[in-house]
Design an enzyme around this catalytic site. Structure first.
Site, PDB file in Angstrom:
ATOM      1  N   LYS A   1     -17.750  18.953  90.316  1.00  0.00           N
ATOM      2  CA  LYS A   1     -17.487  20.195  89.576  1.00  0.00           C
ATOM      3  C   LYS A   1     -17.849  21.408  90.422  1.00  0.00           C
ATOM      4  O   LYS A   1     -17.086  22.364  90.523  1.00  0.00           O
ATOM      5  CB  LYS A   1     -18.299  20.223  88.264  1.00  0.00           C
ATOM      6  CG  LYS A   1     -18.009  19.064  87.335  1.00  0.00           C
ATOM      7  CD  LYS A   1     -18.820  19.133  86.046  1.00  0.00           C
ATOM      8  CE  LYS A   1     -20.327  19.040  86.227  1.00  0.00           C
ATOM      9  NZ  LYS A   1     -20.792  17.729  86.743  1.00  0.00           N
TER      10      LYS A   1
ATOM     11  N   ARG B   1     -22.112  21.392  77.500  1.00  0.00           N
ATOM     12  CA  ARG B   1     -22.474  20.005  77.764  1.00  0.00           C
ATOM     13  C   ARG B   1     -22.621  19.206  76.478  1.00  0.00           C
ATOM     14  O   ARG B   1     -22.879  18.008  76.541  1.00  0.00           O
ATOM     15  CB  ARG B   1     -23.815  20.007  78.490  1.00  0.00           C
ATOM     16  CG  ARG B   1     -23.769  19.315  79.836  1.00  0.00           C
ATOM     17  CD  ARG B   1     -25.104  19.560  80.473  1.00  0.00           C
ATOM     18  NE  ARG B   1     -25.338  18.754  81.616  1.00  0.00           N
ATOM     19  CZ  ARG B   1     -25.109  19.150  82.861  1.00  0.00           C
ATOM     20  NH1 ARG B   1     -24.560  20.303  83.098  1.00  0.00           N
ATOM     21  NH2 ARG B   1     -25.428  18.364  83.859  1.00  0.00           N
TER      22      ARG B   1
ATOM     23  N   ARG C   1     -25.710  13.780  98.730  1.00  0.00           N
ATOM     24  CA  ARG C   1     -25.567  15.247  98.639  1.00  0.00           C
ATOM     25  C   ARG C   1     -26.754  15.966  99.288  1.00  0.00           C
ATOM     26  O   ARG C   1     -27.905  15.608  99.088  1.00  0.00           O
ATOM     27  CB  ARG C   1     -25.488  15.673  97.172  1.00  0.00           C
ATOM     28  CG  ARG C   1     -25.571  17.190  97.028  1.00  0.00           C
ATOM     29  CD  ARG C   1     -25.225  17.693  95.664  1.00  0.00           C
ATOM     30  NE  ARG C   1     -25.946  17.047  94.603  1.00  0.00           N
ATOM     31  CZ  ARG C   1     -25.593  17.120  93.330  1.00  0.00           C
ATOM     32  NH1 ARG C   1     -24.518  17.796  92.977  1.00  0.00           N
ATOM     33  NH2 ARG C   1     -26.301  16.500  92.414  1.00  0.00           N
TER      34      ARG C   1
ATOM     35  N   ARG D   1     -31.790  17.595  96.051  1.00  0.00           N
ATOM     36  CA  ARG D   1     -32.289  18.046  94.752  1.00  0.00           C
ATOM     37  C   ARG D   1     -33.290  17.050  94.169  1.00  0.00           C
ATOM     38  O   ARG D   1     -33.115  15.840  94.297  1.00  0.00           O
ATOM     39  CB  ARG D   1     -31.106  18.211  93.777  1.00  0.00           C
ATOM     40  CG  ARG D   1     -30.517  19.588  93.818  1.00  0.00           C
ATOM     41  CD  ARG D   1     -29.214  19.719  93.083  1.00  0.00           C
ATOM     42  NE  ARG D   1     -29.150  19.090  91.770  1.00  0.00           N
ATOM     43  CZ  ARG D   1     -28.075  19.147  90.981  1.00  0.00           C
ATOM     44  NH1 ARG D   1     -27.008  19.813  91.381  1.00  0.00           N
ATOM     45  NH2 ARG D   1     -28.063  18.547  89.817  1.00  0.00           N
TER      46      ARG D   1
ATOM     47  N   ARG E   1     -29.290  10.734  83.947  1.00  0.00           N
ATOM     48  CA  ARG E   1     -28.280  11.799  83.776  1.00  0.00           C
ATOM     49  C   ARG E   1     -26.940  11.196  83.355  1.00  0.00           C
ATOM     50  O   ARG E   1     -26.207  11.794  82.566  1.00  0.00           O
ATOM     51  CB  ARG E   1     -28.142  12.608  85.071  1.00  0.00           C
ATOM     52  CG  ARG E   1     -29.304  13.592  85.269  1.00  0.00           C
ATOM     53  CD  ARG E   1     -29.444  14.061  86.700  1.00  0.00           C
ATOM     54  NE  ARG E   1     -28.286  14.757  87.200  1.00  0.00           N
ATOM     55  CZ  ARG E   1     -28.043  14.978  88.488  1.00  0.00           C
ATOM     56  NH1 ARG E   1     -28.898  14.560  89.400  1.00  0.00           N
ATOM     57  NH2 ARG E   1     -26.967  15.626  88.858  1.00  0.00           N
TER      58      ARG E   1
HETATM   59  P1  AP5 Z   1     -20.876  18.296  93.409  1.00  0.00           P
HETATM   60  O1  AP5 Z   1     -19.711  19.200  93.585  1.00  0.00           O
HETATM   61  O2  AP5 Z   1     -22.254  18.804  93.655  1.00  0.00           O
HETATM   62  O3  AP5 Z   1     -20.802  17.597  91.969  1.00  0.00           O
HETATM   63  P2  AP5 Z   1     -21.186  18.198  90.535  1.00  0.00           P
HETATM   64  O4  AP5 Z   1     -20.229  17.594  89.553  1.00  0.00           O
HETATM   65  O5  AP5 Z   1     -21.284  19.682  90.573  1.00  0.00           O
HETATM   66  O6  AP5 Z   1     -22.592  17.520  90.379  1.00  0.00           O
HETATM   67  P3  AP5 Z   1     -23.978  18.006  89.760  1.00  0.00           P
HETATM   68  O7  AP5 Z   1     -24.962  16.904  90.064  1.00  0.00           O
HETATM   69  O8  AP5 Z   1     -24.345  19.382  90.197  1.00  0.00           O
HETATM   70  O9  AP5 Z   1     -23.645  18.006  88.253  1.00  0.00           O
HETATM   71  P4  AP5 Z   1     -24.610  17.913  87.099  1.00  0.00           P
HETATM   72  O10 AP5 Z   1     -23.720  18.241  85.971  1.00  0.00           O
HETATM   73  O11 AP5 Z   1     -25.379  16.656  86.933  1.00  0.00           O
HETATM   74  O12 AP5 Z   1     -25.774  18.947  87.501  1.00  0.00           O
HETATM   75  P5  AP5 Z   1     -26.138  20.398  86.998  1.00  0.00           P
HETATM   76  O13 AP5 Z   1     -26.623  21.158  88.149  1.00  0.00           O
HETATM   77  O14 AP5 Z   1     -25.046  20.973  86.144  1.00  0.00           O
HETATM   78  O15 AP5 Z   1     -20.601  17.009  94.345  1.00  0.00           O
HETATM   79  C1  AP5 Z   1     -21.584  15.985  94.495  1.00  0.00           C
HETATM   80  C2  AP5 Z   1     -21.570  15.469  95.952  1.00  0.00           C
HETATM   81  O16 AP5 Z   1     -20.311  14.831  96.199  1.00  0.00           O
HETATM   82  C3  AP5 Z   1     -21.690  16.570  97.034  1.00  0.00           C
HETATM   83  O17 AP5 Z   1     -22.440  16.072  98.111  1.00  0.00           O
HETATM   84  C4  AP5 Z   1     -20.254  16.843  97.472  1.00  0.00           C
HETATM   85  O18 AP5 Z   1     -20.190  17.270  98.821  1.00  0.00           O
HETATM   86  C5  AP5 Z   1     -19.620  15.457  97.297  1.00  0.00           C
HETATM   87  N1  AP5 Z   1     -18.207  15.544  96.891  1.00  0.00           N
HETATM   88  C6  AP5 Z   1     -17.611  16.449  96.082  1.00  0.00           C
HETATM   89  N2  AP5 Z   1     -16.300  16.187  95.946  1.00  0.00           N
HETATM   90  C7  AP5 Z   1     -16.066  15.060  96.666  1.00  0.00           C
HETATM   91  C8  AP5 Z   1     -14.914  14.274  96.913  1.00  0.00           C
HETATM   92  N3  AP5 Z   1     -13.744  14.579  96.381  1.00  0.00           N
HETATM   93  N4  AP5 Z   1     -15.031  13.184  97.703  1.00  0.00           N
HETATM   94  C9  AP5 Z   1     -16.244  12.844  98.246  1.00  0.00           C
HETATM   95  N5  AP5 Z   1     -17.383  13.565  98.055  1.00  0.00           N
HETATM   96  C10 AP5 Z   1     -17.296  14.649  97.273  1.00  0.00           C
HETATM   97  O19 AP5 Z   1     -27.338  20.102  85.991  1.00  0.00           O
HETATM   98  C11 AP5 Z   1     -28.603  19.686  86.435  1.00  0.00           C
HETATM   99  C12 AP5 Z   1     -29.549  19.606  85.251  1.00  0.00           C
HETATM  100  O20 AP5 Z   1     -29.696  20.901  84.637  1.00  0.00           O
HETATM  101  C13 AP5 Z   1     -29.117  18.687  84.100  1.00  0.00           C
HETATM  102  O21 AP5 Z   1     -29.476  17.343  84.318  1.00  0.00           O
HETATM  103  C14 AP5 Z   1     -29.854  19.324  82.915  1.00  0.00           C
HETATM  104  O22 AP5 Z   1     -31.215  18.960  82.929  1.00  0.00           O
HETATM  105  C15 AP5 Z   1     -29.769  20.806  83.219  1.00  0.00           C
HETATM  106  N6  AP5 Z   1     -28.561  21.442  82.636  1.00  0.00           N
HETATM  107  C16 AP5 Z   1     -27.529  22.012  83.332  1.00  0.00           C
HETATM  108  N7  AP5 Z   1     -26.614  22.516  82.488  1.00  0.00           N
HETATM  109  C17 AP5 Z   1     -27.072  22.266  81.231  1.00  0.00           C
HETATM  110  C18 AP5 Z   1     -26.555  22.524  79.931  1.00  0.00           C
HETATM  111  N8  AP5 Z   1     -25.377  23.142  79.748  1.00  0.00           N
HETATM  112  N9  AP5 Z   1     -27.293  22.135  78.867  1.00  0.00           N
HETATM  113  C19 AP5 Z   1     -28.487  21.524  79.024  1.00  0.00           C
HETATM  114  N10 AP5 Z   1     -29.037  21.226  80.224  1.00  0.00           N
HETATM  115  C20 AP5 Z   1     -28.331  21.598  81.319  1.00  0.00           C
END
Ligand code: AP5
Length: 225
Positions: free
Chosen positions: A13, A88, A128, A161, A172
Site C-alpha cells: 500500500k 481499517r 523491508r 520497523r 497483524r
Molecule cells: P509496503 O509498501 O511497505 O507495504 P504496506 O502495505 O504499506 O505495509 P505496512 O506493513 O506498512 O502495512 P500495515 O498496514 O501493516 O502497516 P501500517 O503502517 O499501516 O511494502 C512492504 C515491503 O514489500 C517493502 O519492503 C516493499 O519494498 C516491498 N514491496 C512492495 N511492493 C512490492 C512488490 N510488488 N513486489 C515485491 N516487493 C514489494 O500500520 C502499523 C500499525 O499501526 C498497525 O499494526 C496498527 O497498530 C497501527 N495502525 C495503523 N493504522 C491504523 C488504523 N487505521 N487503526 C488502528 N490502528 C492503526
C-alpha cells in the site's frame, strides 16, 4: 481524487501510494506513518499508541481519528488524498464517510484493495527496510539499496520497523483478517471497490491500479508525463 488503498500488512500500500502521489497530485495520508511520527515525538498520543502497535494490535479509534481528521484538514488534502492504512474497520469507514459529508459534502471516489497471499507478505515484510531520514522504502531482495544499509536518495540509515518481527507480523495478519477484511464486503456493496492482484513488479501493480481508476487515472497519468 479521494482514494482508499486497502490490503493486508506488507501488501504494498505504501509503495503504491507513494507512486500514485506523483501521478495524481494528491498526498498520501498513511495512518501508520502519522502514528509512527507521534511515537518518535513521544507525544501523549504516541506513547499510548505504541503500546498497541508493538503488539500488532489496532490503535483505539479515538487516537487514530484525531490524527486523520487533523491531517485531512491541511490545505494539500483539500482536492483529494490517498488514504493508506485507514480505514481499517467498518466503524472507521463509517466515521470517514461522515467526516467527508460534513466537509462539503464530499465522498470517496474509489477504493482499491491490493490482494497478496500470506506467504508473500511474510517475505515482503521480513525484507523491508526504511530510511530513518526520508522514509524511502527498500527490500533486501526485491529492491535493495545500492550501498549496504544506506538510502539511495539521501544516504540516511535504513532500519527495520519494530512491528516487523515475525510474531508481531503474524498478529497483524490475524487482526487484518478479523477487523479489516470485512471492509471488502462493506466497500463492495458501495460499488467503489476494485480488487487488484498484488503479485508482480510495483510498476505492473501501479498499471493495474491506474486501469481500475478509469478516466480519472488516465487523466492524472497524462498530467505527470
Ligand atoms: P509496503 O509498501 O511497505 O507495504 P504496506 O502495505 O504499506 O505495509 P505496512 O506493513 O506498512 O502495512 P500495515 O498496514 O501493516 O502497516 P501500517 O503502517 O499501516 O511494502 C512492504 C515491503 O514489500 C517493502 O519492503 C516493499 O519494498 C516491498 N514491496 C512492495 N511492493 C512490492 C512488490 N510488488 N513486489 C515485491 N516487493 C514489494 O500500520 C502499523 C500499525 O499501526 C498497525 O499494526 C496498527 O497498530 C497501527 N495502525 C495503523 N493504522 C491504523 C488504523 N487505521 N487503526 C488502528 N490502528 C492503526
Amino acid at each position: 481524487m479521494r482514494l482508499v488503498l486497502l490490503g493486508p500488512p506488507g501488501a504494498g500500500k505504501g509503495t503504491q501510494a507513494r507512486m500514485l502521489e506523483k501521478r495524481l497530485g494528491v498526498p498520501q495520508v498513511a495512518s501508520g506513518d502519522l502514528l509512527r511520527t507521534a511515537v518518535r515525538g513521544r507525544t501523549t498520543l504516541g506513547v499510548e499508541a505504541k503500546r498497541y502497535m508493538d503488539k500488532g494490535a489496532l490503535v483505539p479509534d479515538d487516537l487514530v481519528l484525531k490524527l486523520i481528521e487533523e491531517r485531512l484538514s491541511h490545505p494539500d488534502a483539500a482536492s483529494g488524498f490517498i488514504l493508506d492504512g485507514f480505514p481499517r474497520t467498518v466503524a472507521q469507514a463509517e466515521t470517514l464517510s461522515a467526516m467527508l459529508k460534513a466537509r462539503g459534502p464530499r465522498h470517496l471516489d474509489k477504493v482499491i484493495a491490493i490482494m497478496v497471499p500470506d506467504d508473500e507478505i511474510v517475505k515482503r515484510i521480513s525484507g523491508r527496510r526504511t530510511c530513518k531520514n526520508c522514509g524511502a522504502m527498500y527490500h533486501l531482495i526485491y529492491d535493495p539499496p545500492r550501498n549496504h544499509n544506506l538510502c539511495n536518495s539521501c544516504n540516511g540509515e535504513l532500519y527495520q520497523r519494530d512491528d516487523d518481527a515475525e510474531d508481531t507480523v503474524r498478529m497483524r495478519l490475524e487482526v487484518y483478517a478479523a477487523a479489516t477484511r470485512p471492509l471488502l464486503e462493506y466497500y463492495g456493496r458501495t460499488g467503489l471497490l476494485s480488487e487488484i492482484d498484488g503479485i508482480g513488479r510495483p510498476e505492473e501493480i501501479q498499471q493495474r491500479i491506474v486501469e481500475a481508476l478509469g478516466p480519472a487515472g488516465a487523466v492524472a497519468k497524462g498530467k505527470s508525463a
